[in-house]
Write a protein that holds these residues in place. Structure first.
Motif, short mmCIF file in Angstrom:
data_model
loop_
_atom_site.label_atom_id
_atom_site.label_comp_id
_atom_site.label_asym_id
_atom_site.label_seq_id
_atom_site.Cartn_x
_atom_site.Cartn_y
_atom_site.Cartn_z
N GLU B 136 53.96 33.61 39.43
CA GLU B 136 53.63 32.30 39.69
C GLU B 136 52.20 31.87 39.87
O GLU B 136 51.71 31.00 40.49
CB GLU B 136 53.98 32.49 41.69
N LEU B 137 51.51 32.67 39.23
CA LEU B 137 49.93 32.61 39.20
C LEU B 137 49.44 32.19 37.80
O LEU B 137 50.17 32.44 36.88
CB LEU B 137 49.14 33.98 39.41
N SER B 138 48.25 31.42 37.64
CA SER B 138 47.81 30.77 36.68
C SER B 138 47.30 32.00 35.62
O SER B 138 46.79 32.95 36.23
CB SER B 138 46.90 29.72 36.70
N GLY B 139 46.70 31.70 34.45
CA GLY B 139 46.20 32.85 33.66
C GLY B 139 44.92 33.33 34.39
O GLY B 139 44.73 34.59 34.41
N GLY B 140 44.16 32.63 34.98
CA GLY B 140 42.63 32.91 35.51
C GLY B 140 43.03 33.70 36.93
O GLY B 140 42.27 34.56 36.83
N MET B 141 44.16 33.24 37.57
CA MET B 141 44.12 34.13 38.91
C MET B 141 44.98 35.50 38.25
O MET B 141 44.30 36.27 39.04
CB MET B 141 45.28 33.01 39.55
N GLN B 142 45.68 35.54 37.15
CA GLN B 142 46.25 36.66 36.67
C GLN B 142 45.03 37.73 36.42
O GLN B 142 45.00 38.95 36.64
CB GLN B 142 47.22 36.62 35.77
N LYS B 143 44.03 37.18 35.83
CA LYS B 143 42.98 37.99 35.33
C LYS B 143 42.18 38.58 36.56
O LYS B 143 41.79 39.47 36.74
CB LYS B 143 42.06 37.02 34.33
N LEU B 167 41.10 31.85 28.41
CA LEU B 167 40.86 31.10 29.48
C LEU B 167 39.84 29.98 29.10
O LEU B 167 38.92 30.09 27.94
CB LEU B 167 40.16 32.23 30.57
N ASP B 168 39.74 29.05 29.82
CA ASP B 168 39.02 27.94 29.36
C ASP B 168 37.56 28.19 29.73
O ASP B 168 37.20 29.49 30.58
CB ASP B 168 39.14 26.61 30.32
N MET B 171 36.41 29.07 33.35
CA MET B 171 36.90 30.00 33.96
C MET B 171 36.47 31.44 33.52
O MET B 171 36.33 32.39 33.95
CB MET B 171 38.62 30.06 33.90
#
Lengths: 259, 248
Positions: B136-143, B167-168, B171
Motif C-alpha cells: 500500500e506504500l509508494s516506492g519512496g515510503m517503502q525505502k 526514486l525521483d 525523493m
C-alpha cells in the motif's frame, strides 16, 4: 555426431541425479531445522490455515464428484456379474485407501506446492530471504519448517474429510440414482470398512503433505531470477510434487497391503 | 572497523572479486562506487555472510567474520536493501520491529511496536503508516520503512544497497539526507553501494571505486574530483570514452 544423443541422455541423467541429491539434502536440512529452536508458532498457525483450511473446498468438491462417479462405475461393472451390492463397500474402501489420499494429495499439490513455490520464489528474487538472514532469522526455520509441518498435519485431516465426503457422494448417487436402500447402503459401508483402510489412507496423506510442502519450499528457495524464474519454479514444484505423490503412493501401497 | 583482505569470489568462470583490499574505519561512511555488474553487491553480501568468499579474510573489529557466532554477528548490522525487501505478509510496524521481536533480547509486542513507530517517525513517516501493508506504500515510503527497519535495533554498522534506485531526484535527495543524518546521529559505521553520484556526495566520508574485481581508487570524498585517476574520472563524469569499456 553419433554420440550427441548419448551425451544428451547422459547430461539429462546427471542433471536428474544431482536434482534428486539436492532435494535429498534439502530434506535433511529441513529435518535438522525442525528439531532445533526457535519454533515459529505464529507462522505455523498461518500455514495451517492457508494449507489446510483453505484447501477444504477444492478437496471436498473433488471427493464428492469422485465418490459419485465411483458408485456409478462400480455399479456398471458389478452388474456384469450380478454383484451390484458391493457398491457401498467398494466406494468406501476405494475412497479411504486410494482415491481420498491420492486425489486429495494431487489437489493440494496443485494448490499448495504452486503457491508456496511462487511465494518463496518471489521472496527470493526481491531479496526478502536475504533480509531474513540479515535480521538473524533462519529462512529454513521461518519459512520451510512451519509449512512442512502444517502440510504434514493438515493433509491427513483433509483426507479424512475428503473420505467422508466421497463416501457421502457415493451414498447420494447410490440411493438417489441407483435405487439402493439408504439404511442398507450405510450398513454395507460400515460393515466392510476396516480401521486400517482409513488409517493407511491418513498415513499416505501425511506423507503426501510432507512431500508437497517440501517440494514447494525447495523450488521456491532455489528459484531463478525474475518472473520467468519464479514461473519455472512454480511449474517444477507442481510437476515434481505430483509425480512424487504417485510414486510414493505405489510404494506405500506395496508396503501396507502386500507385505 | 571493517577490513577486507584479498577477498576473491567467482561464480563459475566469472571472477567477480579478484583480490579486494579495503578498510572502513569505525564511525566512517564509506561509499563503494562502480559500474553495474562489477561486484559491489557481492562484496557487501560477502561481509554479511550471504555469499561466501572463495579466498581472503573479512575482519570486523579485528575478528574473523567467518568464525563469528552468526546471531551475535548479524545483530551488529542493519541493512537497507535496493528494493527495500519488506515482507509483504507483515504490516509496516512488524517489518520495522522484526528483529526486536525475536532472538535473545526479544521485546514484548507492544514495546516493539512503540519503537517501530518511533523509528518510522524518525524517517518522516506518520504513525498511521504502521498498520498498512508494504504493497500500500509508494516506492519512496517503502525505502523509508526499509531504512527504519535497518536502524530499528540501533546497529553499529549499517549497509545501504543502492538506496536511491528507482526514486525521483527529490525523493533521492530526501533519502540521502536522511541516511547522512541517521549515520552521524547514531555514530554508526556505514557502507553504501551506489552509482548515483549525488548519493556519493551527500553520504560519503570516503569513496572506493570497484572496477575489474579490485579497488581501483580509494580516498576522501573531497579528493574525488582531483584524483587524477582516469577510471574514477570517467565514472564520476559519466563519460562514454575512457579506460572503462562501455557496451553500446
Amino acid at each position: 555426431m553419433l554420440l550427441t544423443p548419448v551425451a544428451t541422455i547422459g547430461r539429462s541423467t546427471l542433471a536428474m541425479l544431482s536434482g534428486i541429491g539436492r532435494i535429498g539434502l534439502f530434506f535433511l536440512a529441513t529435518l535438522a531445522a525442525m528439531l532445533r529452536p526457535p519454533f515459529y508458532l505464529r507462522e505455523f498457525g498461518h500455514a495451517l490455515l492457508t494449507i489446510g483450511y483453505n484447501s477444504l473446498p477444492v478437496v471436498g468438491l473433488t471427493a464428492l464428484f469422485t465418490g459419485g462417479a465411483l458408485a456409478l462405475q462400480i455399479f456398471a461393472g458389478g452388474s456384469r456379474f450380478n454383484a451390484e451390492e458391493v457398491v457401498p463397500s467398494i466406494v468406501a474402501i476405494g475412497m479411504a485407501r486410494e482415491l481420498g489420499p491420492v486425489l486429495g494429495g494431487l489437489m493440494v499439490a496443485a494448490r499448495v506446492a504452486s503457491s508456496i513455490a511462487a511465494e518463496i520464489g518471489t521472496m527470493k528474487v526481491t531479496e526478502q530471504i536475504d533480509a531474513l538472514v540479515t535480521l538473524s532469522t533462519d529462512p529454513m526455520k521461518y519459512l520451510t519448517v512451519p509449512r512442512v509441518l502444517a502440510a504434514t498435519l493438515s493433509v491427513p485431516l483433509l483426507v479424512a474429510v475428503g473420505d467422508s465426503i466421497g463416501i457421502f457422494g457415493g451414498y447420494i448417487v447410490g440411493t438417489g440414482r441407483l435405487g439402493f436402500n439408504p439404511a442398507a447402503y450405510l450398513k454395507n459401508t460400515t460393515d466392510f470398512l476396516e480401521v486400517w483402510d482409513v488409517t493407511s489412507g491418513l498415513i499416505k496423506g501425511a506423507v503426501f503433505g510432507f512431500l508437497v510442502a517440501l517440494v514447494g519450499c525447495y523450488f521456491g528457495m532455489n528459484s531463478g531470477r525474475g518472473a520467468q524464474g519464479v514461473g519455472r519454479a512454480t511449474k517444477s514444484a507442481v510437476v515434481t510434487a505430483s509425480v512424487l505423490i504417485l510414486a510414493a503412493n505405489y510404494l506405500l501401497t506395496e508396503l501396507f497391503f502386500t507385505a | 572497523m571493517i577490513e577486507l583482505r584479498d577477498v576473491h569470489k567467482a561464480f563459475g568462470a566469472n571472477k567477480v572479486l579478484r583480490g579486494v583490499n579495503l578498510t572502513i574505519p569505525k564511525g566512517e561512511s564509506m561509499v563503494i562506487i562502480g559500474g553495474s555488474g562489477t561486484g559491489k553487491s557481492v562484496l557487501l553480501k560477502s561481509i554479511l555472510g550471504l555469499v561466501h568468499p572463495d579466498q581472503g579474510k573479512i575482519l570486523i573489529d579485528g575478528h574473523d567474520a567467518a568464525k563469528a557466532e552468526r546471531e551475535a554477528f548479524l545483530a551488529r548490522f542493519g541493512m537497507l536493501f535496493q528494493g527495500a525487501a519488506l515482507f509483504d505478509s507483515l504490516p509496516v510496524w512488524h517489518n520495522v520491529a522484526f528483529r526486536l521481536l525475536r532472538g535473545k533480547s526479544r521485546l514484548a509486542r507492544d514495546e516493539a511496536r512503540d519503537i517501530a513507530i518511533e523509528k518510522l517517525r524518525r524517517v518522516g513517516l506518520k504513525p498511521q503508516v504502521a498498520d498498512l501493508f508494504p504493497a500500500e506504500l509508494s516506492g519512496g515510503m517503502q525505502k523509508r520503512v526499509g531504512l527504519a527497519r535497518a536502524i530499528a535495533a540501533d546497529p553499529e554498522i549499517i549497509f545501504f544497497d543502492e538506496p536511491t534506485t528507482g526514486l525521483d531526484p527529490i525523493m533521492s535527495g530526501v533519502i540521502n539526507d536522511l541516511i547522512r543524518e541517521i549515520v552521524v546521529e547514531m555514530g554508526a559505521t556505514a557502507m553504501t553501494i551506489t552509482h548515483d553520484m549525488s548519493s556519493v556526495r551527500a553520504i560519503a566520508d570516503d569513496v572506493a571505486m570497484l572496477h575489474d574485481g579490485v579497488i581501483q581508487w580509494v580516498g576522501r570524498v573531497q579528493d574525488m574530483d582531483n584524483s587524477g585517476d582516469p577510471y574514477l574520472n570517467q565514472f564520476i563524469h559519466g563519460r562514454a570514452d575512457g579506460p572503462i569499456e562501455a557496451v553500446r
